[in-house]
Design an enzyme around this catalytic site. Sequence first.
Site, PDB file in Angstrom:
ATOM      1  N   SER A  15       0.386  11.641  -7.328  1.00  0.00           N
ATOM      2  CA  SER A  15       1.686  11.015  -7.079  1.00  0.00           C
ATOM      3  C   SER A  15       1.685   9.563  -7.528  1.00  0.00           C
ATOM      4  O   SER A  15       0.654   8.878  -7.473  1.00  0.00           O
ATOM      5  CB  SER A  15       1.988  11.084  -5.577  1.00  0.00           C
ATOM      6  N   TYR A  25       0.182   9.179   3.176  1.00  0.00           N
ATOM      7  CA  TYR A  25       0.357  10.201   2.127  1.00  0.00           C
ATOM      8  C   TYR A  25      -0.250   9.718   0.811  1.00  0.00           C
ATOM      9  O   TYR A  25      -1.051  10.415   0.177  1.00  0.00           O
ATOM     10  CB  TYR A  25       1.838  10.517   1.944  1.00  0.00           C
ATOM     11  N   LYS A  84      -3.689  11.073  -1.532  1.00  0.00           N
ATOM     12  CA  LYS A  84      -3.707  11.382  -2.969  1.00  0.00           C
ATOM     13  C   LYS A  84      -4.754  10.528  -3.681  1.00  0.00           C
ATOM     14  O   LYS A  84      -5.500  11.008  -4.544  1.00  0.00           O
ATOM     15  CB  LYS A  84      -2.323  11.155  -3.581  1.00  0.00           C
TER      16      LYS A  84
END
Length: 338
Positions: free
Chosen positions: A126, A150, A154
């Site tokens: 991402s 989040y 990643k």
Amino acid sequence: MEKHILVTGGAGYIGSHTCVQLLERGYQVTVLDNYCNSSPQALKRVEQIAEKKIEAIEGDIRNQALLEQVLRSKTYSGVIHFAGLKAVGESSEKPLEYYDNNVSGSLSLIRAMQSHGVKCMIFSSSATVYGDPKYLPLDEAHGLGPVNPYGRTKFMVEEMLRDLVASDSQWSVGLLRYFNPVGAHPSGLIGEDPRDVPNNLMPFISQVAVGRRQHLNVFGGDYDTPDGTGVRDYIHVDDLAKGHVLALETLIERARLLTVNLGTGAGCSVLEMLKAFETACGKPLSHQVQPRRPGDIATSFADCRLAEQELGFRAERTIRQMCEDTWRWQSNNQNGYS
């Protein structure tokens, strides 16, 4: 001989669109999904679109024994790894769930792949790994500094995979940094179907358009942008799926580490997207400007030249197509897959 690909999280939004393209390009596909934020119905519709069968296995990537069993069952050419939790706001409320699912789950998967000699992975990363942009457009050389759990999950999986490739030159890994996936398959059969209140702009707009929500909340109307609303790089999900197939084919041919942005290279504001969707659905949509959300930035868009250079990838679909395809999906499936 047909190549066989394992797709984790393949019933999800991006996974299902990628499965269509894999099947259409002659790959055999096995999907492993626990359906925590997806539906088995999506895979049935993928089969309908592609007119080919998928092997679907219900299970969790944290289940090491199951992963071993799946990878032992046939010879895989590679794995496309989508499985993971993906809501930025929720990740701040439930960080341990995100680290468990996204980081521990990925580690279990990589270990199982290592055990069975499957050394080609395309990882769903991402643009959140970049954190606050120091300059624009964001290129792959930009420093990394994710600002939420989040994004950090990643980043951690990326680091794990970078260390793995450094330790074993037989591994072939693609780190694909998405910007903002939107749109739906032009058939209207598959699209984005969030379980709860949508975290992203496009599904929220489309739910307003079908009457599931009263109005769109626009967070921030005083940014230093042409209309005061946030600007993002939106990419059609079918273009994004194409990027995965191109990365897979590139990395199956030669073992290496490849890190690329997948976006369009252009920004679109919240109000511009709303106006385009109003044109697509043929009616005005109510919106209310709310205060900025903590951590949101004014503008973010990608430099996509490396993806074009390394993969021959270029996003082709316009904002108009993104809105028209989303509206076709949402208007034909007002309650999603349910």
